[in-house]
Design a protein around this motif. Structure first.
Motif, PDB file in Angstrom:
ATOM      1  N   GLU A 200       0.787  -1.140   0.023  1.00  0.00           N
ATOM      2  CA  GLU A 200      -0.046   0.041  -0.050  1.00  0.00           C
ATOM      3  C   GLU A 200       0.963   1.374   0.251  1.00  0.00           C
ATOM      4  O   GLU A 200       0.487   2.181  -0.597  1.00  0.00           O
ATOM      5  CB  GLU A 200      -0.821  -0.007   1.199  1.00  0.00           C
ATOM      6  CG  GLU A 200      -2.136  -0.880   1.210  1.00  0.00           C
ATOM      7  CD  GLU A 200      -2.692  -1.120   2.566  1.00  0.00           C
ATOM      8  OE1 GLU A 200      -4.035  -1.296   2.625  1.00  0.00           O
ATOM      9  OE2 GLU A 200      -2.131  -0.839   3.569  1.00  0.00           O
ATOM     10  N   MET A 201       1.895   1.280   0.765  1.00  0.00           N
ATOM     11  CA  MET A 201       2.795   2.416   0.872  1.00  0.00           C
ATOM     12  C   MET A 201       3.354   2.667  -0.401  1.00  0.00           C
ATOM     13  O   MET A 201       3.496   3.983  -0.662  1.00  0.00           O
ATOM     14  CB  MET A 201       3.891   2.097   1.953  1.00  0.00           C
ATOM     15  CG  MET A 201       4.915   3.196   2.266  1.00  0.00           C
ATOM     16  SD  MET A 201       3.792   4.543   2.997  1.00  0.00           S
ATOM     17  CE  MET A 201       4.210   5.917   2.026  1.00  0.00           C
ATOM     18  N   LEU A 202       3.874   1.576  -1.100  1.00  0.00           N
ATOM     19  CA  LEU A 202       4.426   1.887  -2.450  1.00  0.00           C
ATOM     20  C   LEU A 202       3.371   2.473  -3.502  1.00  0.00           C
ATOM     21  O   LEU A 202       3.746   3.506  -4.256  1.00  0.00           O
ATOM     22  CB  LEU A 202       4.539   0.405  -3.182  1.00  0.00           C
ATOM     23  CG  LEU A 202       5.567   0.037  -3.869  1.00  0.00           C
ATOM     24  CD1 LEU A 202       7.070   0.672  -3.477  1.00  0.00           C
ATOM     25  CD2 LEU A 202       6.040  -1.475  -3.984  1.00  0.00           C
ATOM     26  N   GLU A 203       1.929   2.060  -3.303  1.00  0.00           N
ATOM     27  CA  GLU A 203       1.228   2.917  -3.991  1.00  0.00           C
ATOM     28  C   GLU A 203       1.059   4.312  -3.734  1.00  0.00           C
ATOM     29  O   GLU A 203       0.884   5.126  -4.782  1.00  0.00           O
ATOM     30  CB  GLU A 203      -0.138   1.975  -4.104  1.00  0.00           C
ATOM     31  CG  GLU A 203      -0.129   0.700  -4.728  1.00  0.00           C
ATOM     32  CD  GLU A 203      -0.363   0.614  -6.456  1.00  0.00           C
ATOM     33  OE1 GLU A 203      -0.266   1.974  -6.905  1.00  0.00           O
ATOM     34  OE2 GLU A 203      -0.313  -0.190  -6.989  1.00  0.00           O
ATOM     35  N   LEU A 204       0.983   4.454  -2.398  1.00  0.00           N
ATOM     36  CA  LEU A 204       0.733   5.884  -2.107  1.00  0.00           C
ATOM     37  C   LEU A 204       1.823   6.683  -2.310  1.00  0.00           C
ATOM     38  O   LEU A 204       1.562   7.675  -2.933  1.00  0.00           O
ATOM     39  CB  LEU A 204       0.504   5.830  -0.444  1.00  0.00           C
ATOM     40  CG  LEU A 204      -0.800   5.659   0.149  1.00  0.00           C
ATOM     41  CD1 LEU A 204      -0.482   5.679   1.730  1.00  0.00           C
ATOM     42  CD2 LEU A 204      -1.649   6.893  -0.366  1.00  0.00           C
ATOM     43  N   ILE A 256      -9.570   0.702   2.799  1.00  0.00           N
ATOM     44  CA  ILE A 256      -8.810   1.969   2.203  1.00  0.00           C
ATOM     45  C   ILE A 256      -7.379   2.649   3.061  1.00  0.00           C
ATOM     46  O   ILE A 256      -7.967   2.841   4.219  1.00  0.00           O
ATOM     47  CB  ILE A 256      -9.677   3.257   1.822  1.00  0.00           C
ATOM     48  CG1 ILE A 256     -10.719   2.664   0.928  1.00  0.00           C
ATOM     49  CG2 ILE A 256      -8.804   4.368   1.173  1.00  0.00           C
ATOM     50  CD1 ILE A 256     -10.380   1.910  -0.633  1.00  0.00           C
ATOM     51  N   ALA A 257      -6.568   2.370   2.631  1.00  0.00           N
ATOM     52  CA  ALA A 257      -5.473   3.116   3.555  1.00  0.00           C
ATOM     53  C   ALA A 257      -5.345   4.603   3.338  1.00  0.00           C
ATOM     54  O   ALA A 257      -5.008   5.182   4.340  1.00  0.00           O
ATOM     55  CB  ALA A 257      -3.975   2.401   3.018  1.00  0.00           C
ATOM     56  N   LEU A 350      -6.494   6.629  -4.838  1.00  0.00           N
ATOM     57  CA  LEU A 350      -7.064   5.866  -3.743  1.00  0.00           C
ATOM     58  C   LEU A 350      -6.484   4.681  -3.767  1.00  0.00           C
ATOM     59  O   LEU A 350      -6.249   4.177  -4.542  1.00  0.00           O
ATOM     60  CB  LEU A 350      -8.651   5.885  -3.973  1.00  0.00           C
ATOM     61  CG  LEU A 350      -9.621   5.193  -2.800  1.00  0.00           C
ATOM     62  CD1 LEU A 350      -9.603   6.566  -1.698  1.00  0.00           C
ATOM     63  CD2 LEU A 350     -11.015   5.025  -3.324  1.00  0.00           C
ATOM     64  N   VAL A 351      -5.888   4.269  -2.272  1.00  0.00           N
ATOM     65  CA  VAL A 351      -4.977   3.344  -2.458  1.00  0.00           C
ATOM     66  C   VAL A 351      -5.468   2.361  -0.906  1.00  0.00           C
ATOM     67  O   VAL A 351      -5.907   2.827  -0.107  1.00  0.00           O
ATOM     68  CB  VAL A 351      -3.537   3.567  -1.850  1.00  0.00           C
ATOM     69  CG1 VAL A 351      -2.703   2.252  -1.727  1.00  0.00           C
ATOM     70  CG2 VAL A 351      -2.796   4.307  -3.042  1.00  0.00           C
TER      71      VAL A 351
END
Lengths: 422, 422
Positions: A200-204, A256-257, A350-351
């Motif tokens: 998730e962090m990667l996508e953010l 959702i993160a 939105l991640v």
């Protein structure tokens, strides 16, 4: 005894007072019985000042010499930090990137780490000392030259050292309390995230969240390093970026993160492209030759009557002019009708790892934006991310609307300090 | 093809404009068909600023970390200079002390060179590039740590590289036109010396002439390196410091090379010392233990009635208090009556290889001073130097009087630029 790698950015060591404050924190960590390795960036605006100096001397500095120049910044910060720690009665030794064994390829300005051999760092720890390592820099074994890792390099140095030393955690100190569900400067109701997966962090990060650099997160994920993103201005727990074993997290992870916004992109539309096979490949070969970092790509349905189609893509604004020039030079061979350049776009992402098993997320997102009168111009999705492009001037509203629609708003407003490191 | 080592001090590379000016001079030298190695100091006041920063963080910085900090200064200057030269179409590569093979002992802040292995510098020259080397720094093979050479370190780096590379000449660029018969700031009629022996230069440097550091001159003499001291602000020939083969120079060398003044010394008198054997040895053992650099020593004749004598010596003012403290602590065991400290003294030195065969020099010197009403407090001599101590406020008059008495006055006044390097 735990081994902790701590990384302090430029805003955390901006002046003598800040350095003394950080030194106290490091001494506390050491005295609590931990082994401590510290990675430090250049003080405040040092890097920018050195860069300005280079450009005063010559418009286009040599990469080798620019790296030699810029690495002076971390050298200053790490020596001051080490002497400050020593003055508090704890042994400390500073090491340059090459002394700490950060071996890279020879790509000046954006070198990749190829090996980490932190023998001297390990030795310092074994002798009870705190090891201070210059972030952002390494050296190439073949040429013997000093290199720098490029943007976010100090984060990457910290993660790479944590992996090589098998550290228990890699703490990334910054000027905010951790990772938020959205940028607290934009969305005052943004909540701090206590725990997030590296995926998730990667996508953010890719979607524009600036607290962590994507490259460092990738490295951490690949090597199983746990990150703890926290503020150097208080002792609050920050955000843990974890690497769950496959499947482990599927039950309790939230839908959702977070929501990220990115205003650094521009959109190029290649209009009136002959709708025949191979044209898209031809266009993106040209774009790749200009070294542009393409993000989203959308091809509109062909208008049957004309036999022509439009292809749009987004890329960093800074790469716009070079890419336009590269495409213009090939206008005849591609056969397109016109180019449009639009740098007034915003991208909202939105991640959440939870969304891969939840079909309703896109619908909810599009509905929230529609009800607020915000027009969507492009859409792209990955397994755990949905991104939409809107007008730049609607992006703040869009982020707030979506943040609320997915129940991310917190109770207490986030505290934000000024400045950013590298 | 000649191999030329050029050393530029901090005032020659104080800002971007100066760096570009120096780069042009280096490119000219290279394009004239010479191999060029450049040793550079930190820009302008960089070293002082870094030192101030260290003292803001901690009153007594660790030697290892202070060296790590200060070496950032040369790193900045050399990278900027290399990129400036490259922009003029000549290949250039900068090297840190350790990359250039400046191997030293581990004495941080005042390391001695133990070996010079300039393999990478030689390689750069063989490939047609100009090699830029950071002055003032080296590294220790045993600890792997960065060291600095202390005051005058960049001159020493240049001379050591010139010796190791068997350079044809080592050019020391400064802000004056060369070595003068006296300090042009003090004696406007001072003449530039075209040629001086390293032996005379050594005495002049030891006597307070600040253009060259004694350590670099010693190194040059021991290794047969020819120095050329000249201005970086014009193309005038400067002063050649040569190493004549024994006897070669005895005919044509002038009686007197120059007159130097030194206001940095203080005088300590140990009064009422029992006039028994071994007391002088005891006193100077104590003084040596406080690491003081003694210059002149005078012991007065014992007053037979008291059985006591006075011993006076001069040393740098900065070392006065530590030496006084060391002596006071041993007052009883030495048995002296009192200590006198006098920091209002000036030392005048007359230097010339010719004086060793000319008995009239001292007489002429003392007469000139006597006729101007200047009182002599101490005298010491070497084979090619006579030094006298006077009151500090008469030293300027003394230098002018002696300069004239020995017919050293030139026709055109010397041009002096501001600032000093290291």
């Amino acid at each position: 005894m735990s081994l902790i790698v701590q990384k302090y950015g430029g805003s955390s060591v901006a002046d003598a007072e800040s350095i003394k404050r950080v030194a106290k924190r490091i001494v506390q960590t050491r005295k609590a019985g931990n082994e401590v390795v510290v990675v430090v960036s250049a003080m405040g605006d040092t890097t920018d000042e050195l860069m300005d100096l280079a450009h005063e001397v010559v418009p286009l500095p040599s990469g080798r010499e620019l790296d030699m120049l810029l690495t002076a910044g971390e050298r200053i910060a790490m020596a001051l930090l080490a002497m400050s720690i020593k003055s508090l009665g704890v042994d400390a030794r500073s090491y340059t990137g090459s002394q700490a064994g950060m071996i890279t390829d020879a790509q000046h300005g954006s070198a990749r780490i190829v090996d980490v051999t932190p023998g001297r760092v390990r030795e310092a720890l074994d002798e009870g000392a705190v090891a201070i390592v210059a972030g952002f820099q390494g050296f190439n074994r073949v040429t013997g030259d000093i290199t720098t890792l490029g943007r976010g390099g100090s984060d990457t140095t910290a993660v790479a050292l944590a992996a090589a030393l098998k550290a228990d955690v890699c703490e990334i100190y910054t000027d905010v309390d951790g990772i938020f569900t959205s940028d607290p400067r934009q969305v005052p109701s943004a909540r701090k995230i206590d725990r997030i997966t590296s995926e998730e962090m990667l996508e953010l990060a890719a979607a524009g969240a600036k607290v962590l650099y994507i490259r460092a997160v990738e490295y951490a994920r690949r090597h199983g390093v746990t990150l703890h993103v926290r503020s150097s201005f208080n002792n609050n727990e920050g955000t843990l970026v974890v690497n769950p074993v496959d499947g482990e997290n599927s039950v309790e992870e939230p839908l959702i993160a977070g929501v990220a916004a990115d205003l650094s992109q521009a959109k190029i539309t290649v209009a009136g492209v002959p709708d025949i096979p191979g044209k898209a490949a031809q266009i993106f070969t040209i774009v790749a030759s200009s070294n542009a970092n393409i993000d989203m790509i959308v091809q509109n349905v062909s208008a049957a009557a004309t036999g022509r189609t439009d292809i749009s893509f987004t890329l960093p604004k800074t790469e716009g002019s070079a890419t336009i020039a590269a495409l213009e030079a090939q206008r005849e061979s591609v056969g397109f009708e016109m180019l449009q350049y639009d740098d007034q776009i915003g991208k909202l992402s939105l991640v959440g790892a939870g969304m891969r098993t939840n079909a309703g997320v896109s619908a909810k997102l599009f509905t929230a934006l529609f009800e607020s009168g915000i027009n969507i111009e492009m859409i792209s999705t990955s397994e755990i991310r949905i991104s939409v492009v809107t007008r730049a001037d609607t992006i703040n509203d869009a982020v707030r609307v979506v943040h609320s629609a997915f129940d991310l708003d917190g109770d207490t407003p986030a505290v934000v300090h000024g400045g950013t490191g590298r």
